[in-house]
Write a protein that holds these residues in place. Structure first.
Motif, PDB file in Angstrom:
ATOM      1  N   VAL A  13       0.837  -1.206   0.000  1.00 46.40           N
ATOM      2  CA  VAL A  13       0.000   0.000   0.000  1.00 46.40           C
ATOM      3  C   VAL A  13       0.874   1.259   0.000  1.00 46.40           C
ATOM      4  CG1 VAL A  13      -1.638   1.371   1.352  1.00 46.40           C
ATOM      5  CG2 VAL A  13      -1.985  -1.096   1.109  1.00 46.40           C
ATOM      6  N   ILE A  14       1.855   1.285   0.875  1.00 43.06           N
ATOM      7  CA  ILE A  14       2.731   2.463   0.991  1.00 43.06           C
ATOM      8  C   ILE A  14       3.569   2.645  -0.266  1.00 43.06           C
ATOM      9  CG2 ILE A  14       4.687   3.428   2.272  1.00 43.06           C
ATOM     10  CD1 ILE A  14       3.534   1.945   4.755  1.00 43.06           C
ATOM     11  N   GLU A  15       4.115   1.548  -0.767  1.00 44.56           N
ATOM     12  CA  GLU A  15       4.933   1.598  -1.991  1.00 44.56           C
ATOM     13  C   GLU A  15       4.115   2.139  -3.161  1.00 44.56           C
ATOM     14  OE1 GLU A  15       6.075  -1.729  -5.214  1.00 44.56           O
ATOM     15  OE2 GLU A  15       6.680  -2.231  -3.168  1.00 44.56           O
ATOM     16  N   SER A  16       2.868   1.693  -3.280  1.00 43.37           N
ATOM     17  CA  SER A  16       2.000   2.138  -4.372  1.00 43.37           C
ATOM     18  C   SER A  16       1.624   3.603  -4.221  1.00 43.37           C
ATOM     19  CB  SER A  16       0.730   1.277  -4.414  1.00 43.37           C
ATOM     20  OG  SER A  16       1.061  -0.086  -4.644  1.00 43.37           O
ATOM     21  N   ALA A  17       1.377   4.038  -2.995  1.00 44.05           N
ATOM     22  CA  ALA A  17       1.042   5.450  -2.744  1.00 44.05           C
ATOM     23  C   ALA A  17       2.217   6.354  -3.102  1.00 44.05           C
ATOM     24  CB  ALA A  17       0.645   5.635  -1.285  1.00 44.05           C
ATOM     25  N   LYS A  18       3.415   5.886  -2.815  1.00 43.86           N
ATOM     26  CA  LYS A  18       4.604   6.667  -3.166  1.00 43.86           C
ATOM     27  C   LYS A  18       4.742   6.807  -4.681  1.00 43.86           C
ATOM     28  CE  LYS A  18       7.510   5.570   0.852  1.00 43.86           C
ATOM     29  NZ  LYS A  18       8.699   4.813   1.331  1.00 43.86           N
ATOM     30  N   THR A  19       4.394   5.742  -5.399  1.00 41.17           N
ATOM     31  CA  THR A  19       4.572   5.726  -6.848  1.00 41.17           C
ATOM     32  C   THR A  19       3.504   6.533  -7.581  1.00 41.17           C
ATOM     33  OG1 THR A  19       5.588   3.527  -6.718  1.00 41.17           O
ATOM     34  CG2 THR A  19       4.769   4.240  -8.874  1.00 41.17           C
ATOM     35  N   THR A  20       2.230   6.281  -7.255  1.00 43.13           N
ATOM     36  CA  THR A  20       1.147   6.915  -8.014  1.00 43.13           C
ATOM     37  C   THR A  20       0.548   8.139  -7.312  1.00 43.13           C
ATOM     38  OG1 THR A  20      -0.616   5.554  -7.037  1.00 43.13           O
ATOM     39  CG2 THR A  20       0.531   4.663  -8.964  1.00 43.13           C
ATOM     40  N   LYS A  21       0.749   8.207  -5.984  1.00 46.24           N
ATOM     41  CA  LYS A  21       0.269   9.345  -5.178  1.00 46.24           C
ATOM     42  C   LYS A  21      -1.251   9.491  -5.162  1.00 46.24           C
ATOM     43  CE  LYS A  21       4.536  11.967  -5.723  1.00 46.24           C
ATOM     44  NZ  LYS A  21       5.296  10.816  -6.270  1.00 46.24           N
ATOM     45  N   LYS A  22      -1.949   8.538  -5.703  1.00 46.66           N
ATOM     46  CA  LYS A  22      -3.415   8.544  -5.725  1.00 46.66           C
ATOM     47  C   LYS A  22      -3.891   7.112  -5.505  1.00 46.66           C
ATOM     48  CE  LYS A  22      -3.020  11.925  -9.467  1.00 46.66           C
ATOM     49  NZ  LYS A  22      -1.567  11.665  -9.685  1.00 46.66           N
ATOM     50  N   ILE A  23      -4.828   6.926  -4.562  1.00 43.81           N
ATOM     51  CA  ILE A  23      -5.307   5.590  -4.218  1.00 43.81           C
ATOM     52  C   ILE A  23      -6.829   5.529  -4.305  1.00 43.81           C
ATOM     53  CG2 ILE A  23      -5.492   3.842  -2.401  1.00 43.81           C
ATOM     54  CD1 ILE A  23      -2.665   4.024  -3.321  1.00 43.81           C
ATOM     55  N   VAL A  24      -7.324   4.452  -4.899  1.00 43.39           N
ATOM     56  CA  VAL A  24      -8.758   4.176  -4.936  1.00 43.39           C
ATOM     57  C   VAL A  24      -8.964   2.769  -4.383  1.00 43.39           C
ATOM     58  CG1 VAL A  24     -10.801   3.848  -6.384  1.00 43.39           C
ATOM     59  CG2 VAL A  24      -9.129   5.631  -6.964  1.00 43.39           C
ATOM     60  N   THR A  25      -9.896   2.615  -3.436  1.00 42.69           N
ATOM     61  CA  THR A  25     -10.212   1.288  -2.918  1.00 42.69           C
ATOM     62  C   THR A  25     -11.617   0.902  -3.355  1.00 42.69           C
ATOM     63  OG1 THR A  25     -11.106   2.114  -0.806  1.00 42.69           O
ATOM     64  CG2 THR A  25      -8.733   1.625  -0.900  1.00 42.69           C
ATOM     65  N   ILE A  26     -11.814  -0.383  -3.615  1.00 39.98           N
ATOM     66  CA  ILE A  26     -13.111  -0.862  -4.105  1.00 39.98           C
ATOM     67  C   ILE A  26     -13.491  -2.138  -3.362  1.00 39.98           C
ATOM     68  CG2 ILE A  26     -14.451  -1.517  -6.129  1.00 39.98           C
ATOM     69  CD1 ILE A  26     -12.179  -0.236  -7.824  1.00 39.98           C
ATOM     70  N   GLU A  27     -14.703  -2.157  -2.834  1.00 39.16           N
ATOM     71  CA  GLU A  27     -15.159  -3.329  -2.082  1.00 39.16           C
ATOM     72  C   GLU A  27     -16.678  -3.436  -2.123  1.00 39.16           C
ATOM     73  OE1 GLU A  27     -14.287  -2.613   2.206  1.00 39.16           O
ATOM     74  OE2 GLU A  27     -13.898  -0.558   1.519  1.00 39.16           O
ATOM     75  N   GLU A  28     -17.171  -4.645  -2.108  1.00 44.29           N
ATOM     76  CA  GLU A  28     -18.612  -4.897  -2.010  1.00 44.29           C
ATOM     77  C   GLU A  28     -18.963  -4.952  -0.520  1.00 44.29           C
ATOM     78  OE1 GLU A  28     -22.002  -8.216  -3.130  1.00 44.29           O
ATOM     79  OE2 GLU A  28     -19.900  -8.777  -2.992  1.00 44.29           O
ATOM     80  N   HIS A  29     -18.791  -3.840   0.132  1.00 35.62           N
ATOM     81  CA  HIS A  29     -18.889  -3.744   1.589  1.00 35.62           C
ATOM     82  C   HIS A  29     -19.060  -2.274   1.931  1.00 35.62           C
ATOM     83  CE1 HIS A  29     -17.220  -3.605   5.755  1.00 35.62           C
ATOM     84  NE2 HIS A  29     -17.658  -4.845   5.848  1.00 35.62           N
ATOM     85  N   SER A  30     -19.501  -1.988   3.124  1.00 35.61           N
ATOM     86  CA  SER A  30     -19.603  -0.602   3.562  1.00 35.61           C
ATOM     87  C   SER A  30     -18.233   0.077   3.488  1.00 35.61           C
ATOM     88  CB  SER A  30     -20.118  -0.551   4.999  1.00 35.61           C
ATOM     89  OG  SER A  30     -20.025   0.754   5.521  1.00 35.61           O
ATOM     90  N   ILE A  31     -18.233   1.354   3.143  1.00 36.68           N
ATOM     91  CA  ILE A  31     -16.969   2.104   3.133  1.00 36.68           C
ATOM     92  C   ILE A  31     -16.498   2.383   4.559  1.00 36.68           C
ATOM     93  CG2 ILE A  31     -17.366   3.166   0.882  1.00 36.68           C
ATOM     94  CD1 ILE A  31     -18.229   5.729   2.445  1.00 36.68           C
ATOM     95  N   ILE A  32     -17.327   2.017   5.539  1.00 37.96           N
ATOM     96  CA  ILE A  32     -16.973   2.194   6.946  1.00 37.96           C
ATOM     97  C   ILE A  32     -16.407   0.883   7.501  1.00 37.96           C
ATOM     98  CG2 ILE A  32     -17.828   2.773   9.255  1.00 37.96           C
ATOM     99  CD1 ILE A  32     -20.119   4.315   7.846  1.00 37.96           C
ATOM    100  N   GLY A  33     -15.137   0.874   7.812  1.00 34.37           N
ATOM    101  CA  GLY A  33     -14.547  -0.275   8.496  1.00 34.37           C
ATOM    102  C   GLY A  33     -14.013  -1.397   7.643  1.00 34.37           C
ATOM    103  N   GLY A  34     -14.130  -1.288   6.322  1.00 32.40           N
ATOM    104  CA  GLY A  34     -13.674  -2.357   5.451  1.00 32.40           C
ATOM    105  C   GLY A  34     -12.289  -2.130   4.879  1.00 32.40           C
ATOM    106  N   LEU A  35     -12.095  -2.552   3.631  1.00 32.50           N
ATOM    107  CA  LEU A  35     -10.801  -2.415   2.965  1.00 32.50           C
ATOM    108  C   LEU A  35     -10.354  -0.957   2.907  1.00 32.50           C
ATOM    109  CD1 LEU A  35      -8.424  -3.479   1.193  1.00 32.50           C
ATOM    110  CD2 LEU A  35      -9.933  -3.127  -0.779  1.00 32.50           C
ATOM    111  N   GLY A  36     -11.267  -0.073   2.508  1.00 35.41           N
ATOM    112  CA  GLY A  36     -10.915   1.343   2.400  1.00 35.41           C
ATOM    113  C   GLY A  36     -10.438   1.920   3.714  1.00 35.41           C
ATOM    114  N   SER A  37     -11.107   1.558   4.792  1.00 40.86           N
ATOM    115  CA  SER A  37     -10.704   2.035   6.111  1.00 40.86           C
ATOM    116  C   SER A  37      -9.346   1.479   6.506  1.00 40.86           C
ATOM    117  CB  SER A  37     -11.754   1.643   7.156  1.00 40.86           C
ATOM    118  OG  SER A  37     -12.966   2.322   6.929  1.00 40.86           O
TER     119      SER A  37
END
Length: 316
Positions: free
Chosen positions: A237-261
């Motif tokens: 996650v950190i390595e990718s953020a350093k490279t692209t500087k933009k992150i999008v998370t996608i999950e079939e779950h609430s945005i509260i407490g899941g992968l994005g969190s």
């Protein structure tokens, strides 16, 4: 659109249990009156003396599994995610999580793709619930191959594991020779420089399609399959953020407490990065076909594509 073989990960789960039952005689399976739906019936047919139907009593099922684990068995408990993660949360926390027992939880029919059964059966909170239990591993496989690999990894791991499976058939995307499954390690499916898309479960194939659409607009998206939400692959996650500087998370779950969190937890303390979380936006689901719901809630390739485009245009 991704073509080829499609299979529901719940069916992969049932097949994996039967397959690994040959190798691990201590493997036992418990179900809560849903053997046909969870596909544990496949294991039951092969090993009837090692399958226990506990009836509609998920809390009891969790406690029985805890007891079996203390005798050296490797119990898998199975039901719909809403019932096993929701109804039996206290027993999973206190009887399995607290003593860190070797119980595995196979939760099927997760997310909104339960479809016509509606909001009462569509569990969009289970990853959040299971992440909160100390020592609990949480996995969300993206296809048939990964579902079987996650079951094997769970068997080989000493401690409680939660695995999330879906009802609807999904494309097989991990049939490459270089594919390797490691619990706690994400897989890079596509390299990119403009944005990193981190997806889990059935959303991974949609993320790949969205990346193809973005490529047509000159946007080079990196795609990561994050099959293990806990422990999260923080380094990737950190390595990718350093490279692209933009992150999008996608999950079939609430945005509260899941992968994005989970991703935001990491980045907020190590590398502050603006993140777009795509998932269920603090609402309950509704009745409808799986495909219609995925489209309505913006979790299909078209929805992901549109949201990423807006994010890249307005987010920075």
């Amino acid at each position: 659109m991704l073509e080829g073989k499609k299979i529901a990960t719940r069916e992969s789960y049932g097949n994996a249990l039967a397959e690994f039952g040959k190798v691990y005689p201590e493997l036992v399976v418990l179900d809560a009156d849903l053997t046909a739906a969870t596909k544990t019936s496949i294991f039951k047919k092969a090993y009837p003396d090692r399958h226990f139907d506990c009836g509609i009593a998920e809390c009891n099922m969790a406690d029985i599994a805890a007891g079996l684990a203390t005798t050296g068995k490797i119990p898998f408990i199975s039901s719909f995610a809403m019932f096993v993660a929701g109804r039996a949360f206290e027993q999973i926390r206190n009887s399995i999580g607290y003593p860190h027992l070797n119980v595995k939880i196979g939760a099927t029919h997760a997310g909104i793709t339960v479809g016509e059964d509606g909001a009462s059966h569509q569990c969009n909170e289970d990853i959040s619930l299971m992440r909160s239990i100390p020592g609990m591993v949480v996995m969300c496989p993206s296809d048939d191959i990964e579902a079987k690999a996650s079951v094997k990894a769970a068997i080989e791991y000493e401690g409680p594991v939660y695995i999330r499976f879906g009802r609807a058939p999904v494309p097989v995307i991990n049939d490459k020779s270089e594919y390797e499954f490691k619990m706690g390690k994400g897989n890079i499916l596509k390299e990119g420089t403009d944005v990193t898309i981190i997806a889990t479960g059935i959303c991974v194939c949609q993320a790949l399609e969205a990346a193809m659409m973005l490529k047509g607009d000159g946007i080079d998206a990196k795609v990561i399959n994050m099959h293990t939400v806990k422990p999260l692959d923080e380094e990737l996650v950190i390595e990718s953020a350093k490279t692209t500087k933009k992150i999008v998370t996608i999950e079939e779950h609430s945005i509260i407490g899941g992968l994005g969190s989970a991703v935001c937890d990491v980045l907020s303390t190590t590398l502050p990065t603006k993140v777009l979380k795509i998932g269920i936006n603090d609402v309950f689901g509704e009745s409808g076909s799986a495909s219609a719901l995925i489209h309505k809630y913006g979790l299909d390739a078209e929805g992901i594509y549109s949201k990423v485009k807006v994010f890249l245009r307005d987010g920075f």
